[in-house]
Design an enzyme around this catalytic site. Structure first.
Site, PDB file in Angstrom:
ATOM      1  N   LYS A 104       0.819  -1.420   0.121  1.00  0.00           N
ATOM      2  CA  LYS A 104       0.068  -0.005  -0.119  1.00  0.00           C
ATOM      3  C   LYS A 104       0.697   1.362  -0.199  1.00  0.00           C
ATOM      4  CE  LYS A 104      -4.431  -1.393   2.008  1.00  0.00           C
ATOM      5  NZ  LYS A 104      -5.353  -1.120   3.364  1.00  0.00           N
ATOM      6  N   ASP A 151     -10.047   3.591   1.500  1.00  0.00           N
ATOM      7  CA  ASP A 151     -10.177   3.155   3.284  1.00  0.00           C
ATOM      8  C   ASP A 151     -10.883   4.341   4.035  1.00  0.00           C
ATOM      9  OD1 ASP A 151      -9.355   0.407   2.975  1.00  0.00           O
ATOM     10  OD2 ASP A 151      -7.211   0.826   3.478  1.00  0.00           O
TER      11      ASP A 151
HETATM   12  P1  NAP Z   1      -0.499  -2.142  11.178  1.00  0.00           P
HETATM   13  O1  NAP Z   1      -0.001  -1.290  10.072  1.00  0.00           O
HETATM   14  O2  NAP Z   1       0.543  -3.393  11.285  1.00  0.00           O
HETATM   15  O3  NAP Z   1      -0.942  -1.484  12.337  1.00  0.00           O
HETATM   16  C1  NAP Z   1      -1.042  -2.188  13.599  1.00  0.00           C
HETATM   17  C2  NAP Z   1      -1.060  -1.332  14.790  1.00  0.00           C
HETATM   18  O4  NAP Z   1      -1.453  -2.275  15.712  1.00  0.00           O
HETATM   19  C3  NAP Z   1       0.290  -0.592  15.139  1.00  0.00           C
HETATM   20  O5  NAP Z   1       0.155   0.411  15.742  1.00  0.00           O
HETATM   21  C4  NAP Z   1       0.811  -1.792  16.001  1.00  0.00           C
HETATM   22  O6  NAP Z   1       1.693  -1.533  17.108  1.00  0.00           O
HETATM   23  C5  NAP Z   1      -0.425  -2.202  16.914  1.00  0.00           C
HETATM   24  N1  NAP Z   1       0.055  -3.479  17.209  1.00  0.00           N
HETATM   25  C6  NAP Z   1       0.232  -4.727  16.434  1.00  0.00           C
HETATM   26  N2  NAP Z   1       0.240  -5.659  17.512  1.00  0.00           N
HETATM   27  C7  NAP Z   1       0.256  -5.562  18.549  1.00  0.00           C
HETATM   28  C8  NAP Z   1       0.468  -5.976  19.705  1.00  0.00           C
HETATM   29  N3  NAP Z   1       0.653  -7.393  19.798  1.00  0.00           N
HETATM   30  N4  NAP Z   1       0.226  -5.471  20.969  1.00  0.00           N
HETATM   31  C9  NAP Z   1      -0.059  -4.019  20.732  1.00  0.00           C
HETATM   32  N5  NAP Z   1      -0.032  -3.335  19.586  1.00  0.00           N
HETATM   33  C10 NAP Z   1       0.125  -3.957  18.533  1.00  0.00           C
HETATM   34  O7  NAP Z   1      -1.828  -2.777  10.573  1.00  0.00           O
HETATM   35  P2  NAP Z   1      -3.143  -2.224   9.895  1.00  0.00           P
HETATM   36  O8  NAP Z   1      -3.026  -2.326   8.277  1.00  0.00           O
HETATM   37  O9  NAP Z   1      -3.284  -0.855  10.243  1.00  0.00           O
HETATM   38  O10 NAP Z   1      -4.314  -2.940  10.286  1.00  0.00           O
HETATM   39  C11 NAP Z   1      -4.809  -2.951  11.631  1.00  0.00           C
HETATM   40  C12 NAP Z   1      -6.040  -3.702  11.708  1.00  0.00           C
HETATM   41  O11 NAP Z   1      -7.123  -3.379  10.811  1.00  0.00           O
HETATM   42  C13 NAP Z   1      -6.065  -5.412  11.298  1.00  0.00           C
HETATM   43  O12 NAP Z   1      -6.728  -6.200  11.883  1.00  0.00           O
HETATM   44  C14 NAP Z   1      -6.384  -4.945   9.802  1.00  0.00           C
HETATM   45  O13 NAP Z   1      -6.995  -6.303   9.392  1.00  0.00           O
HETATM   46  C15 NAP Z   1      -7.666  -4.181  10.077  1.00  0.00           C
HETATM   47  N6  NAP Z   1      -8.290  -3.423   8.830  1.00  0.00           N
HETATM   48  C16 NAP Z   1      -9.606  -3.482   8.488  1.00  0.00           C
HETATM   49  C17 NAP Z   1     -10.043  -2.897   7.476  1.00  0.00           C
HETATM   50  C18 NAP Z   1     -11.683  -2.910   7.081  1.00  0.00           C
HETATM   51  O14 NAP Z   1     -11.753  -2.538   5.979  1.00  0.00           O
HETATM   52  N7  NAP Z   1     -12.151  -3.417   8.112  1.00  0.00           N
HETATM   53  C19 NAP Z   1      -9.125  -2.203   6.559  1.00  0.00           C
HETATM   54  C20 NAP Z   1      -7.801  -2.143   6.861  1.00  0.00           C
HETATM   55  C21 NAP Z   1      -7.368  -2.598   8.046  1.00  0.00           C
HETATM   56  P3  NAP Z   1       3.433  -0.965  16.807  1.00  0.00           P
HETATM   57  O15 NAP Z   1       3.469  -0.060  15.875  1.00  0.00           O
HETATM   58  O16 NAP Z   1       4.095  -0.789  18.064  1.00  0.00           O
HETATM   59  O17 NAP Z   1       3.831  -2.635  16.179  1.00  0.00           O
END
Ligand code: NAP
Length: 286
Positions: free
Chosen positions: A70, A106
């Site tokens: 992305k 998004d």
């Molecule tokens: P990402 O860029 O990897 O970001 C994840 C965030 O969560 C970061 O702030 C990370 O913190 C934190 N995190 C990850 N693992 C953690 C843990 N074990 N403990 C504490 N904090 C943690 O992921 P993303 O793309 O933003 O996606 C996040 C969620 O949104 C996913 O579940 C994804 O499937 C969902 N999503 C849904 C849609 C939809 O259309 N419904 C669209 C996009 C995403 P650090 O930076 O400290 O690692």
């Protein structure tokens, strides 16, 4: 059925096998009787440039872009829409001749999911848990639609503070360690609390971000971006504490419908189509 006139769009990511996007788009093509198909396009990291040249050569109309491309895809885009510029990430490409346009649906998908359930952003206070790519789209949407205050909590306050810098509307955003008393006090008067972490996503459905639900304003809405499972531990806990809940399915469908409109120019505001997609996905996610 595919024939010699069929046009193609698809999903560019790695891996893509678990995506629900092909279901959504192919159902919508059938609904509108459009002779297009949406196909998975697994592209390994490092092969993006070749992939974009290939899409142009093969006359693809466009693609969705997902993890891990992305952000990197921005290099191969000729023009970005405002949301993609603000978020620094693209989830939709539209290809016209040799030109590639990049969009981020998004943010709009998140907004439309709130509109669908009657929530007004203007003047409200939101709490975000997590500060990754999806949170950036969420915050873009909130800031551009008049949110009064945003508290972003996570496990690494320094990292989140850096993440917040450069956001348009930064004065309305504060970063917190989500285990701190300062963060807890943000929960008392919030109107919306959103899980933007993957904590609770299948197969780790037993996980959840740390929230003291005894403090959270019980008339707030709890929103989890996760859609698999449909009801995460985070949403179960919110429900037990009297909050209304929204899962990530609405955002998933709405962002897809926005991409579909960009490619086809079709007005997708059909409740029948939305209901059809929603019930189909719910069956897949059972
Ligand atoms: P990402 O860029 O990897 O970001 C994840 C965030 O969560 C970061 O702030 C990370 O913190 C934190 N995190 C990850 N693992 C953690 C843990 N074990 N403990 C504490 N904090 C943690 O992921 P993303 O793309 O933003 O996606 C996040 C969620 O949104 C996913 O579940 C994804 O499937 C969902 N999503 C849904 C849609 C939809 O259309 N419904 C669209 C996009 C995403 P650090 O930076 O400290 O690692």
């Amino acid at each position: 059925m595919i024939n010699a006139r069929t046009k193609f769009v698809g999903l560019l990511g790695w891996p893509v096998e678990h995506s629900l996007s092909p279901f959504i788009h192919n159902l919508a093509f059938d609904h509108f009787k459009i002779n297009w198909r949406y196909i998975p396009l697994p592209v390994q990291p490092g092969c993006l440039e070749q992939a974009v040249s290939g899409l142009k050569a093969l006359n693809f109309i466009g693609v969705n872009v997902t993890i891990p491309h992305k952000v990197d895809i921005v290099k191969y885009v000729d023009e970005l829409d405002d949301a993609a510029k603000g978020i620094g990430a693209v989830n939709t490409l539209a290809i016209a001749g040799n030109k590639v346009h990049g969009f981020n649906t998004d943010a709009g998908g998140f907004l439309n999911s709130l509109i669908r359930c009657g929530f007004t952003i203007k003047g409200k206070k939101a709490v975000l848990l997590g500060a990754g790519g999806a949170a950036r789209a969420v915050i873009h949407s909130l800031l551009h639609n008049g949110i009064a205050e945003v508290a972003v909590g996570g496990r690494n306050q320094e990292k989140i503070s850096k993440w917040c810098q450069g956001l348009a509307g930064i004065l309305r955003v504060k970063a917190y360690d989500w285990l701190s008393a300062d963060f807890a006090s943000q929960l008392k008067d919030c109107d919306l609390i959103i899980n933007c972490t993957p904590l609770g996503m299948s197969p780790n459905a037993f996980e959840y971000p740390p929230v003291d639900w005894s403090i959270v304003n019980s008339s707030a809405i709890a929103y989890d971006l996760i859609y698999n499972p449909l009801e995460t531990c985070f949403l179960q806990q919110a429900k037990q504490n009297g909050l209304a809940t929204i899962n990530g399915l609405a955002m998933l469908i709405e962002q897809a419908l926005l991409s579909f409109s960009i490619w086809t120019g079709t007005d997708t505001s059909s409740d029948r189509l939305y209901a059809q997609i929603e019930s189909y996905l719910k069956m897949q996610l059972k």
